[in-house]
Design a protein around this motif. Structure first.
Motif, PDB file in Angstrom:
ATOM      1  N   LEU A 159       0.827  -1.207   0.000  1.00 43.07           N
ATOM      2  CA  LEU A 159       0.000   0.000   0.000  1.00 43.07           C
ATOM      3  C   LEU A 159       0.861   1.258   0.000  1.00 43.07           C
ATOM      4  CD1 LEU A 159      -2.956  -0.740   2.466  1.00 43.07           C
ATOM      5  CD2 LEU A 159      -3.095  -0.295   0.012  1.00 43.07           C
ATOM      6  N   ALA A 160       1.908   1.263   0.821  1.00 48.77           N
ATOM      7  CA  ALA A 160       2.808   2.420   0.866  1.00 48.77           C
ATOM      8  C   ALA A 160       3.444   2.664  -0.494  1.00 48.77           C
ATOM      9  CB  ALA A 160       3.896   2.205   1.927  1.00 48.77           C
ATOM     10  N   SER A 161       3.842   1.588  -1.150  1.00 47.66           N
ATOM     11  CA  SER A 161       4.439   1.698  -2.475  1.00 47.66           C
ATOM     12  C   SER A 161       3.458   2.302  -3.476  1.00 47.66           C
ATOM     13  CB  SER A 161       4.890   0.312  -2.951  1.00 47.66           C
ATOM     14  OG  SER A 161       5.457   0.370  -4.231  1.00 47.66           O
ATOM     15  N   PHE A 162       2.201   1.868  -3.409  1.00 46.00           N
ATOM     16  CA  PHE A 162       1.172   2.386  -4.314  1.00 46.00           C
ATOM     17  C   PHE A 162       0.894   3.864  -4.034  1.00 46.00           C
ATOM     18  CE2 PHE A 162      -3.372   3.206  -5.138  1.00 46.00           C
ATOM     19  CZ  PHE A 162      -3.373   3.051  -6.521  1.00 46.00           C
ATOM     20  N   PHE A 163       0.821   4.246  -2.764  1.00 45.40           N
ATOM     21  CA  PHE A 163       0.537   5.639  -2.412  1.00 45.40           C
ATOM     22  C   PHE A 163       1.666   6.569  -2.870  1.00 45.40           C
ATOM     23  CE2 PHE A 163      -2.159   3.953   1.304  1.00 45.40           C
ATOM     24  CZ  PHE A 163      -3.299   3.953   0.515  1.00 45.40           C
ATOM     25  N   ILE A 164       2.919   6.105  -2.740  1.00 40.65           N
ATOM     26  CA  ILE A 164       4.047   6.900  -3.233  1.00 40.65           C
ATOM     27  C   ILE A 164       3.894   7.153  -4.732  1.00 40.65           C
ATOM     28  CG2 ILE A 164       6.531   6.916  -3.699  1.00 40.65           C
ATOM     29  CD1 ILE A 164       6.912   5.230  -1.190  1.00 40.65           C
ATOM     30  N   ALA A 165       3.570   6.089  -5.461  1.00 40.98           N
ATOM     31  CA  ALA A 165       3.428   6.199  -6.922  1.00 40.98           C
ATOM     32  C   ALA A 165       2.309   7.172  -7.288  1.00 40.98           C
ATOM     33  CB  ALA A 165       3.164   4.824  -7.523  1.00 40.98           C
ATOM     34  N   CYS A 166       1.214   7.147  -6.533  1.00 45.31           N
ATOM     35  CA  CYS A 166       0.110   8.075  -6.786  1.00 45.31           C
ATOM     36  C   CYS A 166       0.572   9.518  -6.605  1.00 45.31           C
ATOM     37  CB  CYS A 166      -1.055   7.792  -5.843  1.00 45.31           C
ATOM     38  SG  CYS A 166      -1.943   6.256  -6.178  1.00 45.31           S
ATOM     39  N   ALA A 167       1.287   9.787  -5.512  1.00 51.33           N
ATOM     40  CA  ALA A 167       1.771  11.147  -5.255  1.00 51.33           C
ATOM     41  C   ALA A 167       2.731  11.608  -6.346  1.00 51.33           C
ATOM     42  CB  ALA A 167       2.451  11.196  -3.889  1.00 51.33           C
ATOM     43  N   ILE A 168       3.649  10.732  -6.722  1.00 46.69           N
ATOM     44  CA  ILE A 168       4.636  11.082  -7.750  1.00 46.69           C
ATOM     45  C   ILE A 168       3.957  11.349  -9.096  1.00 46.69           C
ATOM     46  CG2 ILE A 168       6.554  10.178  -9.123  1.00 46.69           C
ATOM     47  CD1 ILE A 168       7.463   8.657  -6.626  1.00 46.69           C
ATOM     48  N   THR A 169       2.975  10.524  -9.445  1.00 47.56           N
ATOM     49  CA  THR A 169       2.307  10.667 -10.737  1.00 47.56           C
ATOM     50  C   THR A 169       1.518  11.972 -10.819  1.00 47.56           C
ATOM     51  OG1 THR A 169       2.135   8.257 -10.924  1.00 47.56           O
ATOM     52  CG2 THR A 169       0.724   9.573 -12.361  1.00 47.56           C
ATOM     53  N   ILE A 170       0.794  12.305  -9.759  1.00 43.23           N
ATOM     54  CA  ILE A 170       0.037  13.560  -9.756  1.00 43.23           C
ATOM     55  C   ILE A 170       0.992  14.750  -9.814  1.00 43.23           C
ATOM     56  CG2 ILE A 170      -1.574  15.025  -8.457  1.00 43.23           C
ATOM     57  CD1 ILE A 170      -2.713  12.455  -7.251  1.00 43.23           C
ATOM     58  N   GLY A 171       2.086  14.666  -9.059  1.00 42.89           N
ATOM     59  CA  GLY A 171       3.077  15.736  -9.090  1.00 42.89           C
ATOM     60  C   GLY A 171       3.683  15.911 -10.463  1.00 42.89           C
ATOM     61  N   ARG A 172       3.954  14.798 -11.118  1.00 46.57           N
ATOM     62  CA  ARG A 172       4.513  14.851 -12.474  1.00 46.57           C
ATOM     63  C   ARG A 172       3.515  15.472 -13.447  1.00 46.57           C
ATOM     64  NH1 ARG A 172       8.830  15.363 -15.748  1.00 46.57           N
ATOM     65  NH2 ARG A 172       8.511  14.328 -17.749  1.00 46.57           N
ATOM     66  N   ALA A 173       2.253  15.094 -13.334  1.00 42.92           N
ATOM     67  CA  ALA A 173       1.226  15.606 -14.240  1.00 42.92           C
ATOM     68  C   ALA A 173       1.030  17.111 -14.077  1.00 42.92           C
ATOM     69  CB  ALA A 173      -0.089  14.876 -14.007  1.00 42.92           C
ATOM     70  N   SER A 174       1.164  17.606 -12.848  1.00 38.95           N
ATOM     71  CA  SER A 174       0.913  19.025 -12.581  1.00 38.95           C
ATOM     72  C   SER A 174       2.052  19.922 -13.042  1.00 38.95           C
ATOM     73  CB  SER A 174       0.694  19.240 -11.085  1.00 38.95           C
ATOM     74  OG  SER A 174       1.917  19.104 -10.368  1.00 38.95           O
ATOM     75  N   ARG A 175       3.277  19.366 -13.106  1.00 41.43           N
ATOM     76  CA  ARG A 175       4.477  20.142 -13.434  1.00 41.43           C
ATOM     77  C   ARG A 175       4.720  21.256 -12.418  1.00 41.43           C
ATOM     78  NH1 ARG A 175       7.574  17.633 -17.465  1.00 41.43           N
ATOM     79  NH2 ARG A 175       6.125  16.508 -18.825  1.00 41.43           N
ATOM     80  N   ARG A 176       4.156  21.111 -11.223  1.00 43.93           N
ATOM     81  CA  ARG A 176       4.343  22.107 -10.174  1.00 43.93           C
ATOM     82  C   ARG A 176       5.372  21.605  -9.169  1.00 43.93           C
ATOM     83  NH1 ARG A 176       0.036  25.703  -9.633  1.00 43.93           N
ATOM     84  NH2 ARG A 176       1.452  26.783  -8.201  1.00 43.93           N
ATOM     85  N   ASP A 177       5.965  22.538  -8.423  1.00 45.75           N
ATOM     86  CA  ASP A 177       6.919  22.187  -7.379  1.00 45.75           C
ATOM     87  C   ASP A 177       6.146  21.621  -6.190  1.00 45.75           C
ATOM     88  OD1 ASP A 177       8.796  22.023  -5.386  1.00 45.75           O
ATOM     89  OD2 ASP A 177       9.771  23.921  -5.871  1.00 45.75           O
ATOM     90  N   MET A 178       6.324  20.337  -5.915  1.00 45.77           N
ATOM     91  CA  MET A 178       5.577  19.669  -4.854  1.00 45.77           C
ATOM     92  C   MET A 178       6.401  19.479  -3.582  1.00 45.77           C
ATOM     93  SD  MET A 178       2.478  19.094  -5.692  1.00 45.77           S
ATOM     94  CE  MET A 178       1.525  19.378  -7.195  1.00 45.77           C
ATOM     95  N   GLY A 179       7.538  20.170  -3.477  1.00 43.11           N
ATOM     96  CA  GLY A 179       8.389  20.003  -2.309  1.00 43.11           C
ATOM     97  C   GLY A 179       7.664  20.262  -1.003  1.00 43.11           C
ATOM     98  N   PHE A 180       6.940  21.381  -0.918  1.00 40.89           N
ATOM     99  CA  PHE A 180       6.260  21.722   0.334  1.00 40.89           C
ATOM    100  C   PHE A 180       4.961  20.948   0.507  1.00 40.89           C
ATOM    101  CE2 PHE A 180       9.249  25.195   0.540  1.00 40.89           C
ATOM    102  CZ  PHE A 180       9.487  25.281   1.900  1.00 40.89           C
TER     103      PHE A 180
END
Length: 293
Positions: A159-180
């Protein structure tokens, strides 16, 4: 110096730093010797304090946080990072460190699948072959975990692995700085942890270790890995979590003498070889394309 690097090299530098910092997470959690909810709340609260302090400093010197915060798109990213923290911490207490980090290595596969479905980034044949090998490797680890009574921890790791992938994918799609967004996501596990510790209070034998983890290493890791999505594809960023996969079991073995089982090592070896071979193959393909162009 970093400003003179190409975007791809910036991404590689950031995600390498993030992966190295992340590899010390499990050893520091173990060294703190606390119950899971206390560790979850203190670690997360320390990260929140650092994030808020950084925002105050940025606001003071720039006068605005408009380019620092990602806006509404940061909310689902933060939620998934928060869920990652909760499931990851729980997994550490229900299975071995090696099982956790080897299974977390599934996240490039999840990221590739999510990118294929939602971003229309069709994976190459080499990626599909690597996915099949990874599923086999994780299957060995989970099968061993079922026999050793670690199935719940292994399932939480997936589950943790899947949630990480979800966060990374949305961040990639947005092209926004997701650091904060990744840093402020600590609000979610902090709330869950505090809810569970309120009746009895916080119980951590060595809080200094978890404060070091939450106030220094996790903010550095989260910010670097989340910011890396601006410069690298989601599967590429996900692969830098492999630094934890490789190094964390070594740190745990050196500090606590916790050796992984033969089946876990076999599954982990399959994962690492599959991902390493895939990365080398993709690098060769990219080099050929650049040479041809």
């Amino acid at each position: 110096m970093v400003s003179h690097l190409s975007d791809h090299r910036k991404g590689l530098l950031l995600t390498t730093i993030g992966g190295l910092a992340l590899s010390m997470d499990i050893p520091l959690i173990r060294l703190s010797s606390g119950d899971v909810w206390s560790v979850l709340s203190v670690r997360s609260l320390a990260t929140i304090v650092v994030a808020l302090a950084a925002l105050i400093v940025i606001r003071r010197f720039t006068g605005s946080l408009r380019t620092t915060l990602p806006g509404w798109i940061g909310l689902p990213v933060g939620l998934f990072y928060g869920l990652t923290t909760i499931t990851f911490l729980l997994a550490i207490y229900y299975t071995t460190a090696a099982n956790v980090v080897f299974i977390i290595a599934l996240n490039p596969m999840f990221a590739a699948l999510l990118s294929w479905i939602f971003l229309r980034e069709r994976p190459a044949l080499s990626t599909i072959v690597a996915m099949i090998a990874m599923i086999f490797g994780v299957g060995l680890i989970v099968w061993d975990g079922m026999e050793g009574g670690h199935f719940l921890g292994d399932a939480l790791s997936v589950l943790a692995s899947f949630f990480i992938a979800c966060a990374i994918t949305i961040g990639r799609a947005s092209r926004r700085d997701m650091g904060f967004a990744s840093l402020l996501s600590a609000i979610v596990p902090a709330a869950v942890g505090l809810y569970h510790v309120m009746p009895s209070g916080i119980a951590i034998d060595h809080p200094g270790w978890i404060l070091l983890d939450g106030a220094v290493l996790m903010p550095l890791s989260f910010w670097c890995l989340a910011t890396g999505t601006r410069f690298l594809s989601a599967p590429e960023v996900a692969m830098f979590y492999l630094l934890e996969t490789i190094l964390a079991p070594i740190w745990v073995w050196l500090i606590f003498a916790e050796a992984p089982s033969d089946m876990t090592l076999a599954g982990g070896l399959v994962l690492i070889v599959a991902l390493a071979a895939h990365s080398l193959w993709r690098a060769r393909v990219r080099a050929r394309v650049m040479a041809a162009g």
